[in-house]
Design an enzyme around this catalytic site. Structure first.
Site, PDB file in Angstrom:
ATOM      1  N   MET A 151     -94.972 -55.454 -18.204  1.00 24.80           N
ATOM      2  CA  MET A 151     -93.603 -55.511 -18.718  1.00 24.80           C
ATOM      3  C   MET A 151     -92.748 -56.501 -17.954  1.00 24.80           C
ATOM      4  O   MET A 151     -91.603 -56.231 -17.680  1.00 24.80           O
ATOM      5  CB  MET A 151     -92.962 -54.123 -18.703  1.00 24.80           C
ATOM      6  CG  MET A 151     -91.704 -54.007 -19.525  1.00 24.80           C
ATOM      7  SD  MET A 151     -90.971 -52.386 -19.424  1.00 24.80           S
ATOM      8  CE  MET A 151     -90.672 -52.209 -17.680  1.00 24.80           C
ATOM      9  N   CYS A 152     -93.329 -57.604 -17.531  1.00 22.26           N
ATOM     10  CA  CYS A 152     -92.581 -58.718 -16.957  1.00 22.26           C
ATOM     11  C   CYS A 152     -91.922 -58.346 -15.626  1.00 22.26           C
ATOM     12  O   CYS A 152     -91.623 -57.194 -15.358  1.00 22.26           O
ATOM     13  CB  CYS A 152     -91.519 -59.248 -17.921  1.00 22.26           C
ATOM     14  SG  CYS A 152     -92.138 -59.572 -19.581  1.00 22.26           S
ATOM     15  N   ARG A 153     -91.666 -59.367 -14.829  1.00 24.45           N
ATOM     16  CA  ARG A 153     -90.944 -59.243 -13.569  1.00 24.45           C
ATOM     17  C   ARG A 153     -89.988 -60.420 -13.489  1.00 24.45           C
ATOM     18  O   ARG A 153     -90.306 -61.525 -13.934  1.00 24.45           O
ATOM     19  CB  ARG A 153     -91.872 -59.261 -12.357  1.00 24.45           C
ATOM     20  CG  ARG A 153     -92.954 -58.191 -12.315  1.00 24.45           C
ATOM     21  CD  ARG A 153     -92.433 -56.801 -11.929  1.00 24.45           C
ATOM     22  NE  ARG A 153     -91.875 -56.098 -13.076  1.00 24.45           N
ATOM     23  CZ  ARG A 153     -91.362 -54.865 -13.020  1.00 24.45           C
ATOM     24  NH1 ARG A 153     -91.308 -54.231 -11.864  1.00 24.45           N
ATOM     25  NH2 ARG A 153     -90.881 -54.293 -14.101  1.00 24.45           N
ATOM     26  N   TYR A 170     -89.141 -65.853 -13.627  1.00 19.46           N
ATOM     27  CA  TYR A 170     -89.667 -64.857 -14.558  1.00 19.46           C
ATOM     28  C   TYR A 170     -91.163 -65.023 -14.721  1.00 19.46           C
ATOM     29  O   TYR A 170     -91.663 -66.142 -14.846  1.00 19.46           O
ATOM     30  CB  TYR A 170     -88.968 -65.071 -15.904  1.00 19.46           C
ATOM     31  CG  TYR A 170     -89.375 -64.174 -17.032  1.00 19.46           C
ATOM     32  CD1 TYR A 170     -88.767 -62.941 -17.232  1.00 19.46           C
ATOM     33  CD2 TYR A 170     -90.339 -64.573 -17.939  1.00 19.46           C
ATOM     34  CE1 TYR A 170     -89.115 -62.124 -18.290  1.00 19.46           C
ATOM     35  CE2 TYR A 170     -90.700 -63.767 -19.006  1.00 19.46           C
ATOM     36  CZ  TYR A 170     -90.080 -62.550 -19.167  1.00 19.46           C
ATOM     37  OH  TYR A 170     -90.419 -61.747 -20.229  1.00 19.46           O
TER      38      TYR A 170
END
Length: 263
Positions: free
Chosen positions: A1-3, A88
């Site tokens: 879920m992305c950082r 990102y």
């Protein structure tokens, strides 16, 4: 879920921010600690930054490869220095293409935008509803297929409609509008967002019908004096503060921090 991460403060090199911390964004791409879905963030990455001395549009570097495989980024990171940096690493939602149009950060004029989260069953639920509420100027400026870019277009539309109000107002209106739609369709929405014009950071930690994604801030760390960092996970040991759930965090030019609840 992305950082994600966002930096505002004294000029710093990308290398110092990206490669030096022991739990850097690069480490988080393959070994995250607090992701609630997914295992790695290998579906591309993006960096955005502003010129240290000139008032220009932001610079952006993106790739669809995993960040640890990019052979140009280490060299670029030694060269680039900025007072404001957004970064990102992506874990693509199932069904969303891995291509440059879907890589963040997204930008419009002097604004950069990051989103960590998702709208559940986006194409089947809120896709048309969101597009129907966009102003004409931003309806045609969506080039990819992600829920993230649609949220950015919705935020820009709110900025245009409420042009005499601060950007925090537009972000809050966007999140409240999405929350209303999500509850009507009985779906989950996760919306950790970072917005910047190079002089300030405006971030949200927000969700509907689901635990809030992790988000932290730290100010004036010894390794990053006169600065604030906002990140999905702490980059190094220090006095990291969890952002309150369902809140908007604003960092001003002098690194003052203001936190307000959304509801």
């Amino acid at each position: 879920m992305c950082r994600l991460l966002a930096y505002l403060g004294s000029p710093v090199s990308l290398e110092h921010l990206l490669y030096k911390p022991e739990h850097s964004l690069i480490v988080q791409s393959y070994q995250p600690r607090e992701m609630t879905s997914g295992v790695v963030n290998a579906d591309g990455f993006g960096m955005g930054w502003y010129h240290t001395h000139k008032d220009t549009a932001p610079y952006i570097y993106k790739n669809t490869s995993p960040i640890w495989n990019d052979i140009n980024l280490p060299h670029l990171s030694r060269y680039v220095e900025s007072k404001c940096i957004l970064g990102y690493v992506r874990s693509a939602t199932i069904g969303q293409a891995v291509d440059f149009t879907n890589c963040q950060p997204f930008n419009h004029e002097n604004w950069l935008f990051l989103h960590n989260g998702f709208i559940e069953n986006f194409r089947q639920t809120l896709h048309r509803r969101i597009r129907s509420t966009l102003t004409p100027d931003f309806y045609d400026k969506i080039y990819g297929s992600t829920d993230s870019e649609h949220l950015f277009a919705l935020l820009l539309s709110q900025r245009q409609i409420n042009k005499h109000r601060p950007p925090e107002y537009a972000l809050r209106a966007t999140l409240l509008g999405i929350a209303e739609l999500a509850k009507r369709h009985q779906i989950k929405v996760l919306a950790n967002i970072v917005l910047s014009d190079g002089k300030r950071l405006i971030a949200s930690r927000f969700s509907v019908s689901s635990p809030n994604p992790s988000l932290y801030w730290i100010r004036d760390d010894l390794n990053f004096p006169n600065s604030v960092i906002i990140a999905s996970e702490p980059l190094f040991p220090g006095n990291w503060n969890p952002c309150p759930e369902n809140s908007i965090i604003t960092v001003g030019e002098d690194c003052d921090i203001k936190i307000e609840q959304i509801y």
